[in-house]
Design a protein around this motif. Structure first.
Motif, PDB file in Angstrom:
ATOM      1  N   LYS A 198      75.616  29.777  78.847  1.00 33.74           N
ATOM      2  CA  LYS A 198      76.326  28.600  78.334  1.00 33.74           C
ATOM      3  C   LYS A 198      76.727  28.821  76.873  1.00 33.74           C
ATOM      4  O   LYS A 198      77.872  28.562  76.487  1.00 33.74           O
ATOM      5  N   ASN A 199      75.791  29.307  76.061  1.00 30.98           N
ATOM      6  CA  ASN A 199      76.089  29.560  74.645  1.00 30.98           C
ATOM      7  C   ASN A 199      77.215  30.572  74.486  1.00 30.98           C
ATOM      8  O   ASN A 199      78.150  30.367  73.699  1.00 30.98           O
ATOM      9  N   LEU A 200      77.146  31.661  75.239  1.00 33.49           N
ATOM     10  CA  LEU A 200      78.151  32.698  75.113  1.00 33.49           C
ATOM     11  C   LEU A 200      79.520  32.212  75.591  1.00 33.49           C
ATOM     12  O   LEU A 200      80.549  32.563  75.000  1.00 33.49           O
ATOM     13  N   SER A 201      79.526  31.408  76.635  1.00 34.42           N
ATOM     14  CA  SER A 201      80.795  30.887  77.159  1.00 34.42           C
ATOM     15  C   SER A 201      81.486  29.970  76.153  1.00 34.42           C
ATOM     16  O   SER A 201      82.710  29.820  76.165  1.00 34.42           O
ATOM     17  N   GLN A 202      80.693  29.379  75.266  1.00 32.10           N
ATOM     18  CA  GLN A 202      81.235  28.488  74.232  1.00 32.10           C
ATOM     19  C   GLN A 202      81.498  29.228  72.913  1.00 32.10           C
ATOM     20  O   GLN A 202      81.869  28.616  71.909  1.00 32.10           O
ATOM     21  N   GLY A 203      81.295  30.539  72.938  1.00 34.04           N
ATOM     22  CA  GLY A 203      81.525  31.340  71.738  1.00 34.04           C
ATOM     23  C   GLY A 203      80.424  31.252  70.715  1.00 34.04           C
ATOM     24  O   GLY A 203      80.634  31.597  69.545  1.00 34.04           O
ATOM     25  N   ASN A 204      79.241  30.798  71.130  1.00 30.65           N
ATOM     26  CA  ASN A 204      78.116  30.636  70.212  1.00 30.65           C
ATOM     27  C   ASN A 204      77.118  31.780  70.352  1.00 30.65           C
ATOM     28  O   ASN A 204      76.982  32.365  71.429  1.00 30.65           O
ATOM     29  N   PRO A 205      76.386  32.095  69.285  1.00 30.41           N
ATOM     30  CA  PRO A 205      75.311  33.084  69.387  1.00 30.41           C
ATOM     31  C   PRO A 205      74.197  32.587  70.327  1.00 30.41           C
ATOM     32  O   PRO A 205      74.034  31.380  70.513  1.00 30.41           O
ATOM     33  N   THR A 206      73.449  33.507  70.878  1.00 30.33           N
ATOM     34  CA  THR A 206      72.278  33.138  71.683  1.00 30.33           C
ATOM     35  C   THR A 206      71.051  32.932  70.800  1.00 30.33           C
ATOM     36  O   THR A 206      69.972  32.635  71.312  1.00 30.33           O
ATOM     37  N   LEU A 207      71.203  33.109  69.518  1.00 28.87           N
ATOM     38  CA  LEU A 207      70.102  33.004  68.568  1.00 28.87           C
ATOM     39  C   LEU A 207      70.220  31.726  67.747  1.00 28.87           C
ATOM     40  O   LEU A 207      71.321  31.192  67.604  1.00 28.87           O
ATOM     41  N   PRO A 208      69.119  31.248  67.178  1.00 28.71           N
ATOM     42  CA  PRO A 208      67.787  31.850  67.236  1.00 28.71           C
ATOM     43  C   PRO A 208      67.076  31.594  68.569  1.00 28.71           C
ATOM     44  O   PRO A 208      67.390  30.644  69.280  1.00 28.71           O
ATOM     45  N   SER A 209      66.148  32.488  68.844  1.00 32.48           N
ATOM     46  CA  SER A 209      65.179  32.259  69.904  1.00 32.48           C
ATOM     47  C   SER A 209      63.917  31.712  69.231  1.00 32.48           C
ATOM     48  O   SER A 209      63.924  31.409  68.043  1.00 32.48           O
ATOM     49  N   THR A 210      62.853  31.575  69.998  1.00 34.23           N
ATOM     50  CA  THR A 210      61.560  31.172  69.420  1.00 34.23           C
ATOM     51  C   THR A 210      60.464  32.097  69.941  1.00 34.23           C
ATOM     52  O   THR A 210      60.632  32.773  70.973  1.00 34.23           O
ATOM     53  N   ILE A 211      59.353  32.117  69.243  1.00 31.56           N
ATOM     54  CA  ILE A 211      58.211  32.888  69.722  1.00 31.56           C
ATOM     55  C   ILE A 211      57.803  32.423  71.121  1.00 31.56           C
ATOM     56  O   ILE A 211      57.520  33.242  72.004  1.00 31.56           O
ATOM     57  N   LYS A 212      57.812  31.134  71.356  1.00 28.88           N
ATOM     58  CA  LYS A 212      57.441  30.614  72.675  1.00 28.88           C
ATOM     59  C   LYS A 212      58.369  31.140  73.760  1.00 28.88           C
ATOM     60  O   LYS A 212      57.916  31.607  74.811  1.00 28.88           O
ATOM     61  N   ASP A 213      59.678  31.082  73.498  1.00 25.14           N
ATOM     62  CA  ASP A 213      60.640  31.601  74.476  1.00 25.14           C
ATOM     63  C   ASP A 213      60.370  33.067  74.788  1.00 25.14           C
ATOM     64  O   ASP A 213      60.445  33.491  75.947  1.00 25.14           O
ATOM     65  N   GLU A 214      60.100  33.840  73.744  1.00 26.88           N
ATOM     66  CA  GLU A 214      59.892  35.269  73.950  1.00 26.88           C
ATOM     67  C   GLU A 214      58.586  35.542  74.702  1.00 26.88           C
ATOM     68  O   GLU A 214      58.538  36.412  75.571  1.00 26.88           O
ATOM     69  N   LEU A 215      57.539  34.814  74.392  1.00 25.29           N
ATOM     70  CA  LEU A 215      56.287  34.979  75.126  1.00 25.29           C
ATOM     71  C   LEU A 215      56.456  34.599  76.600  1.00 25.29           C
ATOM     72  O   LEU A 215      55.860  35.213  77.481  1.00 25.29           O
ATOM     73  N   ASP A 216      57.285  33.598  76.844  1.00 19.71           N
ATOM     74  CA  ASP A 216      57.513  33.139  78.217  1.00 19.71           C
ATOM     75  C   ASP A 216      58.423  34.076  79.001  1.00 19.71           C
ATOM     76  O   ASP A 216      58.258  34.228  80.220  1.00 19.71           O
ATOM     77  N   CYS A 217      59.384  34.701  78.314  1.00 16.62           N
ATOM     78  CA  CYS A 217      60.487  35.349  79.025  1.00 16.62           C
ATOM     79  C   CYS A 217      60.689  36.828  78.731  1.00 16.62           C
ATOM     80  O   CYS A 217      61.297  37.533  79.548  1.00 16.62           O
TER      81      CYS A 217
END
Length: 239
Positions: A198-217
């Motif tokens: 969704k972010n990329l389709s709107q021309g937006n960066p996928t960042l920032p992420s979070t530590i929680k997201d990274e631990l989960d995924c």
């Protein structure tokens, strides 16, 4: 503090950390000068400090021109003093660097390179990870060892879960394909991929992420030992 993302080269990101009271800023990893200077001039921002995570050209390529334009100071790891162009301030592992209203803690995170560091702006809960930790990935091991990279990634697991992660490249969608192949039942990963697209389709960066997201995924952070991490890193190198 306000963070602005500046696109550079093909898929690099440089980051401006802006003190909104003074309109002075740090820039993290300016791979090229023009996009950074253009943004700053348009918004009347003065770059006081250039923060490098490591010496690779696509992270320091704008150093000299930006320094000359704004009379900025260049910061980097002490052991990379001969590899970062026109470095002024040598940083040590675990050092807290504070100037003006900027305050960050330095962590040495070897693996991608031997002199790689990250910057933790702990008051703002923001972490600049360069090419060590990507959203849903990690950097290639060019100079360090598997063990060093595993230990560097393990360090990130200790940060507060809501810490925002800003990394060096827009690799998130490609990284997600690898994670999904080896972790196909991860519902949190599946949901994150929808958000990424969704972010990329709107021309937006996928960042920032979070530590929680990274631990989960992020499958590399989910590896429990050096052996399993090393196997994943080898698979990703040939993915």
């Amino acid at each position: 503090m306000k963070i602005e993302i500046v696109r550079c080269l093909q898929d690099n990101y440089s980051y401006l950390i802006i003190d909104q009271k003074t309109n002075e800023a740090c820039v993290v990893d300016p791979s090229e000068a023009d996009p950074v200077i253009n943004f700053c001039e348009k918004n009347k921002i003065k770059i006081k400090y250039i923060l490098n995570t490591h010496h690779h050209y696509d992270h320091v390529g704008g150093n000299i021109e930006i320094k000359k334009f704004y009379n900025s100071k260049i910061l980097g790891f002490e052991n990379d003093k001969d590899r970062i162009p026109e470095i002024d301030i040598l940083l040590k592992d675990q050092e807290v660097w504070k100037k003006d209203n900027f305050e960050t803690k330095i962590f040495h995170i070897p693996g991608h390179t031997t002199g790689h560091i990250c910057y933790h702006f702990f008051n703002e809960k923001i972490l600049f990870t360069g090419d060590t930790l990507f959203s849903l990935g990690c950097g290639k091991i060019f100079e360090g060892t598997y063990s060093q990279m595993f230990m560097s990634l393990s360090l990130f697991k200790k940060f507060p879960l809501d810490t925002k992660i800003y990394c060096g490249h827009e690799y998130t969608l490609q990284n997600s394909k690898f994670c999904l192949q080896y972790d196909p039942q991860n519902k949190m990963l599946i949901n994150k991929i929808l958000e990424i697209k969704k972010n990329l389709s709107q021309g937006n960066p996928t960042l920032p992420s979070t530590i929680k997201d990274e631990l989960d995924c992020n499958i590399f952070l989910r590896a429990n030992d050096v052996k399993s991490f090393s196997k994943l890193r080898d698979l990703k190198d040939n993915f």
